[in-house]
Design a protein around this motif. Structure first.
Motif, PDB file in Angstrom:
ATOM      1  N   GLY A  70       8.012  -4.251  -0.695  1.00 14.67           N
ATOM      2  CA  GLY A  70       6.788  -3.517  -0.396  1.00 14.67           C
ATOM      3  C   GLY A  70       6.027  -4.125   0.772  1.00 14.67           C
ATOM      4  N   ALA A  71       4.973  -3.424   1.174  1.00 21.83           N
ATOM      5  CA  ALA A  71       4.181  -3.861   2.329  1.00 21.83           C
ATOM      6  C   ALA A  71       3.583  -5.245   2.120  1.00 21.83           C
ATOM      7  CB  ALA A  71       3.073  -2.845   2.604  1.00 21.83           C
ATOM      8  N   ALA A  72       3.288  -5.599   0.873  1.00 18.21           N
ATOM      9  CA  ALA A  72       2.702  -6.907   0.582  1.00 18.21           C
ATOM     10  C   ALA A  72       3.761  -7.991   0.449  1.00 18.21           C
ATOM     11  CB  ALA A  72       1.878  -6.824  -0.704  1.00 18.21           C
ATOM     12  N   GLY A  73       5.029  -7.623   0.643  1.00 17.85           N
ATOM     13  CA  GLY A  73       6.102  -8.605   0.587  1.00 17.85           C
ATOM     14  C   GLY A  73       6.708  -8.791  -0.782  1.00 17.85           C
TER      15      GLY A  73
END
Length: 250
Positions: A70-73
């Protein structure tokens, strides 16, 4: 138990022969194509989201995951694969990868160029049948994992994953049964188990402790013993019917 094949492509042929009866000349051709391999360490990306592969990877030994980040890693593992799997066969028809394939352990990987794989599938339609069954199996597993994420508690999710992997490993001669007990190796970290079940490492730790304290699972590093598989299956609401496409014929 699945029939045994020798050579670099042995585990791949073993699994394919469960999915469909392979003629001898197809087995020989696959052996020739997977004559060489690469050794990769853990946490190595074989294929990344956005890649356009020109070859299919074959897991000859070791464990890999399909996963998305995801975008947050944060990584979510969407499926687990061990020796014999071809986790990116869809790249034959889908030119751009929509997920990553990453090693979880030291892994031996073979590669078959797409043009060779397509040629084999044209010469041997039974190979298409095998991969079609494999795709249906993957979809069935994905549905069960979706139920796991949405309808089971943390400890039930963990128990269900252990039932699934123990069952599949036993079918391929990678687990030892004694009565209703089953011993097998699952060389995944608690972080990786959490990524596969949608749980934090804390929740995985608590779930594993609950299962150990109940006597349903024993653990020695990456070796596990399910003391009573039917009992654990009942606790986890595990029914192996969704895996039957992979069960070796008697």
């Amino acid at each position: 138990m699945a029939p045994h094949f020798n050579g670099p492509a042995g585990t791949f042929l073993q699994r394919l022969n469960v999915l469909a009866d392979l003629p001898a000349d197809l087995s020989s051709a696959i052996h020739d194509l997977v004559a060489t391999s690469r050794s990769l360490g853990a946490n190595h990306d074989i294929v990344l989201q956005g890649d356009q592969p020109s070859q299919c990877c074959v897991i000859l030994e070791g464990w890999v995951s399909r996963n998305k980040v995801g975008a947050a890693g944060k990584r979510q593992i969407t499926s687990l694969h061990f020796s014999g799997a071809t986790p990116d066969i869809q790249s034959l028809l889908h030119p751009v990868m929509d997920h990553n394939i990453t090693t979880l352990t030291n892994t031996e990987v073979g590669f078959i160029p797409h043009f060779h794989m397509r040629s084999l599938m044209e010469r041997f339609p039974v190979l298409k049948e095998a991969f079609w069954k494999d795709t249906l199996l993957e979809l069935a597993i994905a549905r069960e994992w979706e139920v796991n994420l949405g309808a089971r508690s943390a400890v039930e999710r963990t128990a269900h994953l252990f039932c699934e992997m123990a069952t599949r490993l036993e079918w391929f001669g990678r687990a030892t049964r004694s009565g209703s007990a089953l011993r097998f190796e699952l060389p995944l970290t608690q972080i990786q188990l959490g990524e596969a079940t949608g749980l934090s490492s804390v929740h995985i730790n608590r779930s594993m402790r609950t299962l150990r304290n109940s006597g349903m699972i024993e653990q020695s590093r990456h070796w596990f013993t399910i003391s009573d598989l039917p009992k654990l299956a009942a606790f986890a609401d595990f029914n192996p019917d969704y895996l039957l496409a992979e069960r070796p014929r008697d």
